[in-house]
Design an enzyme around this catalytic site. Structure first.
Site, short mmCIF file in Angstrom:
data_model
loop_
_atom_site.label_atom_id
_atom_site.label_comp_id
_atom_site.label_asym_id
_atom_site.label_seq_id
_atom_site.Cartn_x
_atom_site.Cartn_y
_atom_site.Cartn_z
N THR A 519 55.19 42.04 43.27
CA THR A 519 56.09 42.12 42.12
C THR A 519 56.87 40.81 42.00
O THR A 519 56.91 40.00 42.93
CB THR A 519 57.07 43.28 42.29
N ASN A 546 51.31 50.10 49.39
CA ASN A 546 52.28 49.94 48.32
C ASN A 546 53.45 50.90 48.52
O ASN A 546 53.29 52.00 49.04
CB ASN A 546 51.54 50.22 47.00
N ASP A 547 54.66 50.50 48.10
CA ASP A 547 55.85 51.32 48.35
C ASP A 547 55.79 52.68 47.65
O ASP A 547 56.28 53.68 48.16
CB ASP A 547 57.13 50.57 47.99
N CYS A 616 56.34 50.58 28.13
CA CYS A 616 56.05 51.28 29.39
C CYS A 616 57.27 52.10 29.83
O CYS A 616 58.40 51.82 29.43
CB CYS A 616 55.72 50.28 30.50
#
EC number: 2.7.1.60
Length: 752
Positions: A519, A546-547, A616
């Site tokens: 990110t 991934n978190d 989004c």
């Protein structure tokens, strides 16, 4: 469980080490008493090149403490047979005095010869034991020779210390191993499961030591030594690391014909695979002659791609398997020792069917043609797996020596069995100190870097927090430093670290342990291999994900997703992420991009999103989106209401917007309602697409959105999914707990 190798150098043992004993003050008194009395006379009996690789580190340790011990070495079995290399010579080269040599093998290499060999050993051993009069005899493993040793010692009232009891494999070895367990007075086991098996077999918990495998004391420090000369010596000058195979296959005494057929198919597959291969001769079990005939029939000893040898010195064997492209066969070495290096292993047949294995082991249980074995070679060859420490952490010998010193020879010799078996593998006796199985969890956030020691029950034993550096170099060094410090602290906290789990933002390839794209919050974090540096430094397996996926894993193990087959987790924080569990498994997707739930589009003309699109969920409902709207209101003097203030040196953020809404600010309430509606529409899309049985909202904003999300579901979702429950997570540290769960919940067996 033959390895066909043996060691020939002394080991160094670092300290301090963990204590494993009950009633420590009593043990200390016993050791002090021994200092003033005679030494403990220990007889170590070694039968073959396999058990010597495990016993030699203990023998070196005993020899290094002459003030406590007297060592007698008895050599028997295949050590003394020319066809198997006369390996007793290597014991002499290790500078051990061999007190007795016993020729106990009846040649024939069939079932009857094994029985006759046991009988011959039983005839010869009483004279030896009467002469040596040891206080304790150390017996290793599950070979028929070891059964004769244990039987003789037990009937002659000599205490027995059994190494590697409680394990489960295949063939007759299981029965022999467990028979020796019932004869032995003390037990040294290598894994927590083996310890539990011993307890279930009614052995006295006070006489069981979970030490790890002695050979690991050497394995874990061996890989970085010079190896190229060893590879060239055994395989040729033109062979490179990771470009050759080590093959080691033994007969299965309970199904000799089938094991010979599997060996024939293995050789056919290796010939077809066309890689340089080091083939070690099988052990002396029934069926070995037939296997050697198969080798000669196929011309293996003269084939240009093969090197056939009877034995390899243990130091050299370590280097060969550590740098091999693959190991194939059915030796316990493949499923035990080789995991320490992450070398790919193909385990053939049923000989090791019950062993605990690391992810580097691929099982081929049966095969009618060479095709399945050949396919396994294509799948495994050249891979590199995380280093596994299932069978040891490199500190077994100091624990065993301390255990030997604690034995009280005044205690009654007669064994006591514990009925019923202990139900819990952690003793509740306050004096019994046992390590807590734990994981190192790492959470890489946009602001902070956190490392925690997490127990099997999800308790955060200790947590460390530092600011996340801006550069790759500083960040990776800080991760290594924090993990090394945490691992050292874990020993003091009585925690045994099983592995490392890492939660990080961005797109992650969990199979390789690589961050593909990060990110914008974490800079210089693309195409980063996290697994290798941590695994190499800590000698531990490492998992990365991934978190959002980690949050789902945390819910599956510790939270509201526990026991559910299908559920979805949505994280509401600085960004919007998530994880999907379907049929009890985490969904990663074909390009590791599944569950990017924050980028579900809910409006074609909505605000711009950090991903480059617009409309989004993240553009409406994330912490960054709320901060953006809060700043707009603040700039227009429409944020603050009575009872609110923002210090000049404090940045306006999402929490100020939430506070304003709670105090009656209509515009702030409208923004939160719009954000919650966007999130609700996203959840409706998830319900229509995945049809989970539960949706869990996680993160600091979850509680502020839950009611709006449920309202949207009632208004917009199909009636068939409106009953799906949406809840707020009750986990405080989902990222750390999810990272830990990758370690604590990992299934070690793979079936092909």
């Amino acid at each position: 469980m033959e390895i066909n190798v043996y060691p020939h150098h002394a080991l160094g043992f670092p300290g301090p080490h963990e204590l494993y004993f009950q009633n420590l003050s009593k043990r200390k008194q016993i050791m002090e008493k021994k200092e003033n009395n005679r030494k403990l006379r220990v007889c170590v009996a070694t039968c073959n090149r396999a058990d010597y690789s495990k016993l030699a580190p203990i023998m070196f340790g005993i020899k290094m403490e002459p003030e406590f011990f007297e060592l007698d070495v008895v050599v028997l079995g295949s050590h003394l047979i020319d066809d198997y290399g006369n390996t007793y010579r290597m014991i002499e080269q290790d500078d051990f005095d061999i007190n007795t040599r016993l020729h106990t093998i009846v040649r024939g290499e069939d079932e009857a010869a094994m029985v006759e060999s046991v009988g011959l050993a039983l005839v010869k051993l009483p004279d030896v034991l009467n002469r040596l009069k040891p206080d304790i005899m150390i017996v290793h493993g599950d070979r028929f020779d070891a059964l004769a040793l244990a039987t003789s010692a037990a009937l002659m009232n000599i205490r027995i210390l059994h190494i590697e009891g409680g394990e489960v494999s295949g063939t007759i070895d299981d029965s022999i191993r467990h028979a020796i367990t019932k004869l032995a007075h003390y037990h040294v086991c290598c894994t927590r499961s083996a310890e539990q098996h011993l307890i279930s077999m009614c052995e006295d918990h006070d006489r069981i030591l979970l030490a790890g495998c002695p050979s690991y004391d050497k394995l874990l420090s061996a890989k970085n030594k010079d190896y190229m000369s060893i590879i060239r010596m055994w395989l040729g000058d033109d062979v490179k690391p990771k470009d050759y195979i080590v093959a080691l296959q033994h007969p299965v005494t309970t199904d000799i014909k089938h094991s010979i057929k599997m060996f024939e198919l293995t050789l056919d597959a290796l010939i077809s695979f066309n890689k340089r291969t080091l083939v070690l001769f099988p052990n002396i079990d029934a069926g070995s002659k037939e296997m050697v005939r198969v080798m000669r029939k196929k011309g293996i000893e003269h084939h240009p791609n093969f090197r056939a040898v009877k034995h390899v010195p243990f130091d050299q064997f370590i280097q060969l398997v550590a740098h091999a492209g693959c190991m194939i066969g059915n030796s316990s070495c493949g499923v035990r020792e080789v995991g320490a290096f992450g070398t790919p292993v193909i385990n053939l047949g049923t000989r090791q069917i019950g062993r605990e294995t690391g992810e580097n082991v691929l099982h081929v249980r049966d095969a009618d043609t060479q095709d399945k074995i050949l396919q396994a070679l294509h799948l495994q060859f050249g891979k590199q797996y995380p280093c596994s420490k299932i069978y040891g952490d490199g500190n077994a010998v100091p624990r065993i020596l301390k255990f030997l010193k604690s034995i009280d020879l005044q205690e009654p010799l007669q064994k006591k069995f514990c009925f019923p078996p202990v139900k819990d593998n952690i003793s509740q006796d306050i004096d019994h100190i046992l390590e807590t199985l734990s994981a190192l969890a790492v959470d890489l956030g946009g602001t902070n870097l956190r490392v925690a020691i997490v127990s099997m029950k999800g308790e955060i034993v200790k947590k460390y927090t530092q600011f996340n550096p801006k550069t790759y170099e500083e960040r990776i060094n800080l991760i290594l430093q924090m993990c090394v410090e945490a691992a050292a602290e874990a020993v003091k906290l009585n925690c045994r670290i099983l592995g490392v789990g890492i939660s990080t933002g961005g797109r992650v390839n969990p199979r390789e342990g690589i961050v593909l794209h990060s990110t914008k919050l974490i800079q210089e974090w693309n195409s980063v291999d996290l697994r290798s540096p941590l695994s190499d430094t800590l000698h531990l397996p490492v998992w990365v994900d991934n978190d959002g996926n980690c949050a789902a894993l945390a819910e599956r193990k510790f939270g509201q997703g526990k026991g559910l087959e299908n559920f979805v987790t949505l994280i509401t924080g600085t960004g919007i992420g998530g994880g999907i569990v379907h049929q009890h498994e985490l969904i990663h997707g074909s390009s590791f991009c599944a569950a990017e739930l924050g980028h579900i589009v809910v409006s074609l003309d909505g605000p711009d999103c950090s991903c480059g699109s617009h409309g989004c969920i993240e553009a409406y409902a994330s912490g960054m989106a709320l901060q953006r709207e809060a700043k707009k209101l603040h700039d227009e003097d429409q944020l603050l209401v009575e009872g609110m203030s923002v210090p000049k040196d404090e940045a306006v953020g999402a929490l100020h917007l939430i506070q304003a809404a709670k105090l009656g600010n209509a515009k702030a309430q409208s923004i939160l309602r719009t954000a919650g509606t966007a999130l609700g529409l996203g959840v409706v899309n998830i319900l229509h697409t995945m049809n989970p049985s539960l949706v869990i909202l996680s993160g600091i904003l979850a509680s502020h959105y839950i009611h709006t999300v449920k309202d949207v579901i009632r208004q917009q979702a199909l009636s068939s999914v409106q009953d799906v429950d949406v809840v707020v997570s009750d986990l405080v540290e989902p990222a750390l707990l999810g990272a830990a769960s990758m370690v604590l919940d990992y299934t070690t067996r793979r079936i092909y």
